[in-house]
Design a protein around this motif. Structure first.
Motif, PDB file in Angstrom:
ATOM      1  N   PRO A  35     -12.873   4.431  -2.451  1.00 34.99           N
ATOM      2  CA  PRO A  35     -12.677   3.866  -3.787  1.00 34.99           C
ATOM      3  C   PRO A  35     -13.256   2.465  -3.892  1.00 34.99           C
ATOM      4  O   PRO A  35     -13.347   1.741  -2.887  1.00 34.99           O
ATOM      5  CB  PRO A  35     -11.150   3.846  -3.951  1.00 34.99           C
ATOM      6  N   PRO A  36     -13.666   2.056  -5.083  1.00 37.59           N
ATOM      7  CA  PRO A  36     -14.228   0.706  -5.263  1.00 37.59           C
ATOM      8  C   PRO A  36     -13.185  -0.370  -4.978  1.00 37.59           C
ATOM      9  O   PRO A  36     -11.976  -0.137  -5.095  1.00 37.59           O
ATOM     10  CB  PRO A  36     -14.654   0.701  -6.728  1.00 37.59           C
ATOM     11  N   VAL A  37     -13.673  -1.539  -4.623  1.00 37.29           N
ATOM     12  CA  VAL A  37     -12.801  -2.674  -4.286  1.00 37.29           C
ATOM     13  C   VAL A  37     -13.004  -3.771  -5.316  1.00 37.29           C
ATOM     14  O   VAL A  37     -14.131  -4.199  -5.560  1.00 37.29           O
ATOM     15  CB  VAL A  37     -13.116  -3.214  -2.877  1.00 37.29           C
ATOM     16  N   SER A  38     -11.924  -4.221  -5.924  1.00 40.30           N
ATOM     17  CA  SER A  38     -12.023  -5.269  -6.936  1.00 40.30           C
ATOM     18  C   SER A  38     -11.906  -6.664  -6.345  1.00 40.30           C
ATOM     19  O   SER A  38     -12.282  -7.652  -6.970  1.00 40.30           O
ATOM     20  CB  SER A  38     -10.930  -5.078  -8.002  1.00 40.30           C
ATOM     21  N   GLY A  43      -8.657  -6.597  -0.818  1.00 33.78           N
ATOM     22  CA  GLY A  43      -8.974  -5.203  -0.542  1.00 33.78           C
ATOM     23  C   GLY A  43      -8.131  -4.269  -1.379  1.00 33.78           C
ATOM     24  O   GLY A  43      -7.886  -4.507  -2.560  1.00 33.78           O
ATOM     25  N   HIS A  44      -7.657  -3.186  -0.749  1.00 30.64           N
ATOM     26  CA  HIS A  44      -6.760  -2.258  -1.429  1.00 30.64           C
ATOM     27  C   HIS A  44      -5.294  -2.535  -1.089  1.00 30.64           C
ATOM     28  O   HIS A  44      -4.395  -1.868  -1.620  1.00 30.64           O
ATOM     29  CB  HIS A  44      -7.069  -0.810  -1.034  1.00 30.64           C
ATOM     30  N   GLU A  45      -5.042  -3.477  -0.183  1.00 34.36           N
ATOM     31  CA  GLU A  45      -3.683  -3.645   0.341  1.00 34.36           C
ATOM     32  C   GLU A  45      -2.702  -4.095  -0.731  1.00 34.36           C
ATOM     33  O   GLU A  45      -1.565  -3.622  -0.780  1.00 34.36           O
ATOM     34  CB  GLU A  45      -3.688  -4.615   1.527  1.00 34.36           C
ATOM     35  N   TYR A  46      -3.130  -5.000  -1.577  1.00 30.24           N
ATOM     36  CA  TYR A  46      -2.232  -5.465  -2.638  1.00 30.24           C
ATOM     37  C   TYR A  46      -1.943  -4.332  -3.625  1.00 30.24           C
ATOM     38  O   TYR A  46      -0.804  -4.148  -4.062  1.00 30.24           O
ATOM     39  CB  TYR A  46      -2.852  -6.653  -3.366  1.00 30.24           C
ATOM     40  N   GLU A  47      -2.969  -3.542  -3.961  1.00 27.74           N
ATOM     41  CA  GLU A  47      -2.776  -2.421  -4.882  1.00 27.74           C
ATOM     42  C   GLU A  47      -1.817  -1.393  -4.292  1.00 27.74           C
ATOM     43  O   GLU A  47      -0.929  -0.874  -4.982  1.00 27.74           O
ATOM     44  CB  GLU A  47      -4.116  -1.739  -5.177  1.00 27.74           C
ATOM     45  N   LEU A  48      -1.992  -1.074  -3.006  1.00 30.95           N
ATOM     46  CA  LEU A  48      -1.160  -0.048  -2.375  1.00 30.95           C
ATOM     47  C   LEU A  48       0.301  -0.479  -2.283  1.00 30.95           C
ATOM     48  O   LEU A  48       1.208   0.334  -2.481  1.00 30.95           O
ATOM     49  CB  LEU A  48      -1.700   0.276  -0.981  1.00 30.95           C
ATOM     50  N   THR A  49       0.537  -1.751  -1.971  1.00 32.03           N
ATOM     51  CA  THR A  49       1.927  -2.207  -1.846  1.00 32.03           C
ATOM     52  C   THR A  49       2.579  -2.445  -3.201  1.00 32.03           C
ATOM     53  O   THR A  49       3.793  -2.644  -3.269  1.00 32.03           O
ATOM     54  CB  THR A  49       2.003  -3.501  -1.012  1.00 32.03           C
ATOM     55  N   ASN A  50       1.796  -2.436  -4.270  1.00 30.39           N
ATOM     56  CA  ASN A  50       2.346  -2.667  -5.595  1.00 30.39           C
ATOM     57  C   ASN A  50       2.217  -1.454  -6.515  1.00 30.39           C
ATOM     58  O   ASN A  50       2.262  -1.583  -7.741  1.00 30.39           O
ATOM     59  CB  ASN A  50       1.669  -3.880  -6.241  1.00 30.39           C
ATOM     60  N   GLN A  51       2.060  -0.269  -5.929  1.00 35.33           N
ATOM     61  CA  GLN A  51       2.051   0.943  -6.740  1.00 35.33           C
ATOM     62  C   GLN A  51       3.383   1.083  -7.473  1.00 35.33           C
ATOM     63  O   GLN A  51       4.441   0.783  -6.916  1.00 35.33           O
ATOM     64  CB  GLN A  51       1.833   2.179  -5.861  1.00 35.33           C
ATOM     65  N   ARG A  70     -12.979   5.845   3.417  1.00 31.99           N
ATOM     66  CA  ARG A  70     -12.992   4.441   3.796  1.00 31.99           C
ATOM     67  C   ARG A  70     -12.138   3.630   2.827  1.00 31.99           C
ATOM     68  O   ARG A  70     -12.397   3.593   1.630  1.00 31.99           O
ATOM     69  CB  ARG A  70     -14.437   3.914   3.792  1.00 31.99           C
ATOM     70  N   GLY A  71     -11.123   2.985   3.361  1.00 31.80           N
ATOM     71  CA  GLY A  71     -10.304   2.082   2.578  1.00 31.80           C
ATOM     72  C   GLY A  71     -10.663   0.648   2.902  1.00 31.80           C
ATOM     73  O   GLY A  71     -11.371   0.372   3.881  1.00 31.80           O
ATOM     74  N   ALA A  72     -10.170  -0.260   2.092  1.00 29.69           N
ATOM     75  CA  ALA A  72     -10.488  -1.677   2.289  1.00 29.69           C
ATOM     76  C   ALA A  72      -9.217  -2.464   2.567  1.00 29.69           C
ATOM     77  O   ALA A  72      -8.272  -2.444   1.779  1.00 29.69           O
ATOM     78  CB  ALA A  72     -11.183  -2.237   1.049  1.00 29.69           C
ATOM     79  N   GLY A  73      -9.222  -3.157   3.702  1.00 28.27           N
ATOM     80  CA  GLY A  73      -8.144  -4.082   3.996  1.00 28.27           C
ATOM     81  C   GLY A  73      -8.476  -5.453   3.447  1.00 28.27           C
ATOM     82  O   GLY A  73      -9.506  -5.655   2.798  1.00 28.27           O
ATOM     83  N   CYS A  74      -7.612  -6.413   3.690  1.00 31.50           N
ATOM     84  CA  CYS A  74      -7.869  -7.777   3.240  1.00 31.50           C
ATOM     85  C   CYS A  74      -9.031  -8.389   4.015  1.00 31.50           C
ATOM     86  O   CYS A  74      -9.289  -8.021   5.166  1.00 31.50           O
ATOM     87  CB  CYS A  74      -6.619  -8.635   3.427  1.00 31.50           C
ATOM     88  N   CYS A  75      -9.740  -9.294   3.361  1.00 35.23           N
ATOM     89  CA  CYS A  75     -10.811 -10.072   3.980  1.00 35.23           C
ATOM     90  C   CYS A  75     -11.931  -9.194   4.527  1.00 35.23           C
ATOM     91  O   CYS A  75     -12.508  -9.477   5.584  1.00 35.23           O
ATOM     92  CB  CYS A  75     -10.264 -10.959   5.088  1.00 35.23           C
ATOM     93  N   GLY A  76     -12.234  -8.113   3.818  1.00 28.68           N
ATOM     94  CA  GLY A  76     -13.376  -7.276   4.168  1.00 28.68           C
ATOM     95  C   GLY A  76     -13.139  -6.289   5.286  1.00 28.68           C
ATOM     96  O   GLY A  76     -14.069  -5.580   5.694  1.00 28.68           O
ATOM     97  N   THR A 221       0.983 -10.822   0.562  1.00 32.11           N
ATOM     98  CA  THR A 221       0.104  -9.774   1.087  1.00 32.11           C
ATOM     99  C   THR A 221      -0.913 -10.375   2.054  1.00 32.11           C
ATOM    100  O   THR A 221      -1.177  -9.818   3.134  1.00 32.11           O
ATOM    101  CB  THR A 221      -0.632  -9.064  -0.061  1.00 32.11           C
ATOM    102  N   LEU A 222      -1.478 -11.508   1.674  1.00 38.78           N
ATOM    103  CA  LEU A 222      -2.437 -12.183   2.551  1.00 38.78           C
ATOM    104  C   LEU A 222      -1.775 -12.656   3.845  1.00 38.78           C
ATOM    105  O   LEU A 222      -2.348 -12.538   4.923  1.00 38.78           O
ATOM    106  CB  LEU A 222      -3.064 -13.367   1.823  1.00 38.78           C
ATOM    107  N   TRP A 223      -0.572 -13.192   3.749  1.00 38.66           N
ATOM    108  CA  TRP A 223       0.131 -13.673   4.941  1.00 38.66           C
ATOM    109  C   TRP A 223       0.384 -12.528   5.918  1.00 38.66           C
ATOM    110  O   TRP A 223       0.214 -12.682   7.129  1.00 38.66           O
ATOM    111  CB  TRP A 223       1.430 -14.341   4.513  1.00 38.66           C
ATOM    112  N   ARG A 224       0.765 -11.362   5.397  1.00 43.09           N
ATOM    113  CA  ARG A 224       0.987 -10.220   6.272  1.00 43.09           C
ATOM    114  C   ARG A 224      -0.309  -9.816   6.966  1.00 43.09           C
ATOM    115  O   ARG A 224      -0.307  -9.377   8.124  1.00 43.09           O
ATOM    116  CB  ARG A 224       1.558  -9.050   5.472  1.00 43.09           C
ATOM    117  N   THR A 225      -1.430  -9.959   6.259  1.00 35.13           N
ATOM    118  CA  THR A 225      -2.724  -9.630   6.850  1.00 35.13           C
ATOM    119  C   THR A 225      -3.143 -10.667   7.877  1.00 35.13           C
ATOM    120  O   THR A 225      -3.639 -10.331   8.957  1.00 35.13           O
ATOM    121  CB  THR A 225      -3.801  -9.528   5.756  1.00 35.13           C
TER     122      THR A 225
END
Length: 548
Positions: A35-38, A43-51, A70-76, A221-225
């Motif tokens: 899926p595209p990354v905004s 990445g997708h981490e914020y979207e996934l944890t805020n569904q 392929r999914g996207a984590g934080c910071c590429g 979300t960033l801190w967890r990453t």
């Protein structure tokens, strides 16, 4: 120190760590679609944890891109998203310890439950499993059946005492209290008395452990990453300076769980390493006769190869309490919800229960064999675990370069049909338990619907690879890290369902019920839409059956 004061410190440390990371980073999954990354940062981490609801994004992505993408984590960071049965079998079963828990998952386990089985990796995990195995044999667990039945009957009695017939009851809260009482007594001989409204500090702590963990904000979300990207000393320094509300709740739970276990051992005249505090032999004779899991664990540690230190023993208790309390209660809650929506299935199950109770006699106690002989009961348990897994995903990391086979080929970005996925050492893998459990290729075209009868048709679950420890569902994990207590949970759910359905009928409230399956950390919990601020809820109409 206030959080805002720490932001410059965190950002400075992050910039240094991320610059080093970016210079050496490869794009190992660029050949896979995804899926595209905004946001490169999130990445997708914020979207996934805020569904808004479990699977809102993931289920659609797996449908659009196949069982691996392929999914996207934080910071590429690139993440391999997996629900393919052969890939999961390879990672969890064949791969064994070659796909350990990720660094952040390991940290989280240690923070919540201590240095127990959920935290342990590799050789340490093997040693923990060997020490715990005797406490979780089938023969040992069957001795708990009368205890499960006693608490099921106690729950039914409390409902009859406190509620009028056909009254709406929040069954989720009562099931939580029941599983907590069961776990306290069966795990280390402790009486929480939650069904008697004697709320302990521990009960309050465990019920509020994820109070503010839903929909974390972007900086969290960033801190967890960053915890998994930055060097440990940097993470430890920041974590010691900035303590979140979540950190406080986790620490409180762990201290109270270990403290309760330590007090229980003290009453038995033992240390956590199983040694006597005194020469009181009558104390030891009493302990040898006990059947709770902690005593079984201590007796198994005569073998030096199994021996755990004091903190590891206490951490096993906190692990069992955490894992067995919420997840079992949630599964039972979801099963009663589905039976309330599907009254024909409820009547069919109740008929099966009534038949075996009539056969055994009015006052007879059912055995584990009796529960296992009830096909529709077990089909309902499996379907509840499949459709509403307590944990929706878990993560792993490849510790070597590898090639992962696929049962269902996927199309690459260049249009090639891929039957295998090469991964490099360090590759992060997101295992979607919820998506696998709803895979149409495994469960049929109605895989997103409640249908326990699927488990009565053996043909529907035939495949080249099977995973999971129960019913081919992934809800208890699989392979070397499969849930050691899955039989305990299944027998407990069997006993509670039989105890409740033999005495009550369950229905959706007349005004209807709009239930929201809310993602909470990795968990899947029911809440009423429009009342999310009230937390976990499952209000059902509970109608009494006559007791002859």
């Amino acid at each position: 120190m206030a959080f805002l004061q720490l932001v410059p410190l965190a950002l400075s440390a992050s910039i240094l760590g991320l610059l080093a990371l970016l210079f050496r980073r490869r794009k190992p999954l660029s050949f896979l679609q995804g899926p595209p990354v905004s946001s490169w940062l999130l990445g997708h981490e914020y979207e996934l944890t805020n569904q808004r609801e479990v699977g809102d994004l993931e289920f659609k992505w797996f449908q659009d891109y196949g069982t691996v993408f392929r999914g996207a984590g934080c910071c590429g960071e690139e993440t391999l998203m997996v629900s393919d049965v052969d890939a999961l079998h390879h990672i969890l079963n064949t791969g064994g310890y070659r796909y350990p828990k990720t660094k952040d998952d390991e940290r989280s386990s240690e923070q919540i439950t201590g240095r127990g089985l959920a935290w342990a990796q590799g050789a340490t995990h093997k040693r923990h499993r060997k020490a715990l195995n005797p406490a979780f044999t089938e023969s040992q667990l069957r001795t708990f059946v009368p205890l499960f039945q006693m608490y099921a009957d106690k729950l039914a009695l409390r409902w009859r005492e406190r509620f009028a017939d056909s009254q709406i009851i929040d069954v989720s809260k009562w099931l939580q209290n029941t599983t907590l009482d069961v776990l306290g007594e069966s795990t280390f001989g402790f009486h929480f008395e939650a069904l008697d409204d004697k709320a302990s500090d521990f009960q309050i702590s465990i019920q509020k452990i994820f109070a503010n963990s839903r929909q974390p904000f972007k900086l969290m979300t960033l801190w967890r990453t960053w915890k998994r990207l930055l060097p440990d000393p940097v993470v430890d320094y920041i974590a010691s300076a900035y303590v979140t509300e979540e950190d406080v709740r986790f620490k409180s739970f762990l201290e109270l769980a270990k403290g309760s276990a330590r007090d229980s051992l003290a009453r038995k005249g033992l240390n956590a390493d199983g040694e006597k505090r005194s020469n009181n032999q009558s104390n030891m004779r009493g302990v040898e006769g006990k059947k709770d899991i902690l005593n079984m664990l201590l007796r198994s540690m005569e073998d030096p190869k199994k021996r755990l230190d004091e903190d590891e023993v206490l951490s096993q208790v906190s692990t069992m309490l955490f894992a067995g309390y919420e997840l079992t209660a949630m599964t039972l809650t979801w099963i009663l919800y589905e039976l309330s929506r599907n009254l024909n299935d409820q009547r069919r199950l109740r008929g099966e229960i009534d038949a075996i109770l009539a056969e055994k006699g009015k006052n007879a106690m059912l055995t584990a064999n009796d529960y296992d002989s009830m096909p529709f009961l077990n089909a309902c348990v499996k379907e509840g675990l499949r459709l509403r897994p307590g944990v929706q995903f878990t993560t792993r990391e490849a510790d070597l370069d590898d090639v992962i086979p696929l049962a269902q080929p996927v199309i690459s970005t260049s249009g090639e049909m891929l039957k295998k996925i090469p991964v490099i050492k360090g590759q992060r893998v997101h295992i979607s338990i919820a998506a696998y459990n709803r895979s149409p290729s495994i469960w049929g075209s109605d895989s997103d619907q409640w249908n326990p009868s699927r488990f009565l048709r053996l043909e529907s679950t035939k495949q080249q690879s099977s995973i999971g420890v129960f019913g081919n569902v992934l809800s208890f994990g699989s392979g070397v890290r499969g849930c050691i207590g899955w039989r305990f949970a299944v027998i407990e759910m069997q006993a509670i369902l039989v105890g409740l359905l033999s005495q009550f009928e369950f229905q959706i409230p007349p005004a209807g019920l709009d239930i929201h399956a809310v993602p909470l950390k990795t968990m899947n919990v029911p809440m009423v839409r429009g009342e999310l601020d009230k937390g976990l809820q499952m209000p059902l109409v509970v109608k009494r059956r006559s007791i002859s």
